[in-house]
Design a protein around this motif. Structure first.
Motif, short mmCIF file in Angstrom:
data_model
loop_
_atom_site.label_atom_id
_atom_site.label_comp_id
_atom_site.label_asym_id
_atom_site.label_seq_id
_atom_site.Cartn_x
_atom_site.Cartn_y
_atom_site.Cartn_z
N TRP A 200 -3.86 -3.21 7.34
CA TRP A 200 -4.27 -4.61 7.27
C TRP A 200 -5.09 -4.89 6.01
O TRP A 200 -6.10 -5.58 6.05
N HIS B 246 -1.87 -6.52 2.08
CA HIS B 246 -1.25 -7.85 2.01
C HIS B 246 -2.16 -8.89 1.35
O HIS B 246 -1.71 -9.98 1.02
N TRP B 247 -3.45 -8.55 1.16
CA TRP B 247 -4.35 -9.44 0.41
C TRP B 247 -4.07 -9.28 -1.07
O TRP B 247 -4.12 -8.18 -1.61
N THR C 76 0.95 -2.90 7.00
CA THR C 76 0.61 -4.16 6.37
C THR C 76 1.52 -5.26 6.90
O THR C 76 2.42 -5.00 7.69
N ILE D 140 -2.50 -14.29 0.93
CA ILE D 140 -1.79 -13.25 1.67
C ILE D 140 -0.30 -13.40 1.42
O ILE D 140 0.23 -14.51 1.49
N VAL E 259 -9.70 -15.23 8.09
CA VAL E 259 -9.39 -16.05 6.93
C VAL E 259 -10.35 -17.20 6.64
O VAL E 259 -10.28 -17.80 5.57
#
Length: 363
Positions: free
Chosen positions: A145, A148-149, A204, A247, A307
């Motif tokens: 996790w 993906h940023w 991800t 993202i 977020v």
């Protein structure tokens, strides 16, 4: 308006909402953990007393690494003497809350730290888009996790808060190029850090068959709530235009792209890549208890944790803006109400990737 090159991060890791979201993510990692355990059974063991190094890339508060790292240590101990040292290096950007990370490692009942006297932990406060650990030093790498940023928002997202939902082709293309560059940078430095026959396991965000990332219905609800807050005067239209959640999900072709045409990159090859639709645990619970309000509250809390920090960064006063708390509270209430009014399963395509470092390989 904030500059588009600013790296934005989710809500502060000391938030209770953040911890709750991290636990949700950790609860969904079982299949990736199985891959990590398999990797622990295959990597070479350095000669005693040189430590076995496990790297956790994008550690945040540490919750997403507790179960995987503990399982990997158990697998490694089947192959080593009990006094062979194991060093776990948790990495994240400098503004990560490393106090919360070490509190997790100290206090969480799932922590690996005090179950084995020969296991040690450390932290590196730098971006994983650069080399973080010595070359040829890491046996096992883990990242969940995090990748993906985007490393930065390359252009403003003029008509939405998520690049994938923008109607502007150039905006979507720029963010996709940034995602491709970020993935290449991330794995290039891991290729340097891994020992020969070392492994890296990544979990991800993926994309569905139409190329769309997950959580889109929820992000649409969030954007609609923000537009209403512009109408009420809490935030300005300019501030909304500056808001973005950087993202980008990836598909199998995106993960494989750096490895063409020789199937190697920085000595790495892909052992496995799989994009799958993950279970919506909140909706699964709703099918059992039929509690729509609980469903809405859980998803609203998850979004706040994950977020909302990106949104408050765009306020004229940044995260310290006096409106920040009210903005988050009103958004959370609005999302909870709307999700509860129309309960539905939320699509969550995820991707699992296993990379192997080939010893003495030239690209």
């Amino acid at each position: 308006m904030r500059e588009s090159s600013i790296v934005v991060r989710p809500e502060s890791p000391d938030s209770p909402n953040y911890t709750a979201a991290a636990r949700l993510q950790a609860a969904g990692l079982q299949s990736a953990i199985e891959l990590f355990v398999d990797a622990a059974g295959a990597v070479p063991i350095p000669r005693y007393p040189q430590p076995i190094v496990i790297a956790d890339y994008g550690a945040s508060t540490g919750h997403n690494a507790l179960l995987p790292v503990a399982a990997a240590i158990t697998a490694l101990r089947r192959r080593t003497r009990k006094e062979h040292p194991i060093l776990v290096a948790h990495t994240d950007v400098p503004d990560n809350d490393f106090t919360a990370l070490f509190q997790t490692l100290t206090d969480d009942p799932d922590s690996y730290l005090y179950k084995d006297a020969a296991v040690f932990c450390s932290a590196v406060g730098r971006s994983f888009y650069q080399q973080l650990l010595p070359s040829q030093s890491v046996s096992l790498g883990w990242s969940s996790w995090a990748i993906h940023w985007l490393s930065k928002t390359p252009v403003p997202v003029p008509d939405h808060i998520l690049p994938a939902l923008s109607d502007d082709d150039r905006t979507r293309a720029a963010c996709e190029r940034q995602a491709a560059q970020d993935w290449q940078e991330f794995i290039a430095f891991r290729g340097r850090e891994l020992v020969g026959d070392g492994r890296l396991v990544v979990l991800t965000m993926g994309v569905d068959e139409a190329g769309r990332p997950g959580l889109l219905p929820l992000v649409d609800i969030l954007y609609g709530a923000l537009t209403q807050l512009v109408g009420s005067g809490l935030i300005s239209a300019e501030e909304l235009r500056a808001m973005a959640i950087p993202i980008v999900g990836r598909g199998e072709k995106d993960f494989a792209a750096p490895f063409a045409p020789k199937d190697r990159f920085e000595g790495l090859s892909i052992e496995q890549v799989e994009v799958f639709d993950a279970e919506d645990r909140y909706f699964q619970q709703f099918t059992v208890d039929n509690d729509a309000n609980a469903l809405g509250a859980k998803w609203a809390s998850f979004l706040r944790a994950s977020v909302f920090g990106c949104l408050t960064a765009a306020l004229s006063g940044g995260h310290d803006d006096p409106r920040a708390t009210e903005l988050c509270d009103r958004l959370e209430r609005s999302i909870a109400t709307q999700v509860a009014a129309a309960p539905a399963r939320t699509p969550m395509p995820l991707a699992k990737v296993v990379l192997r470092k080939h010893p003495r390989t030239r690209d």
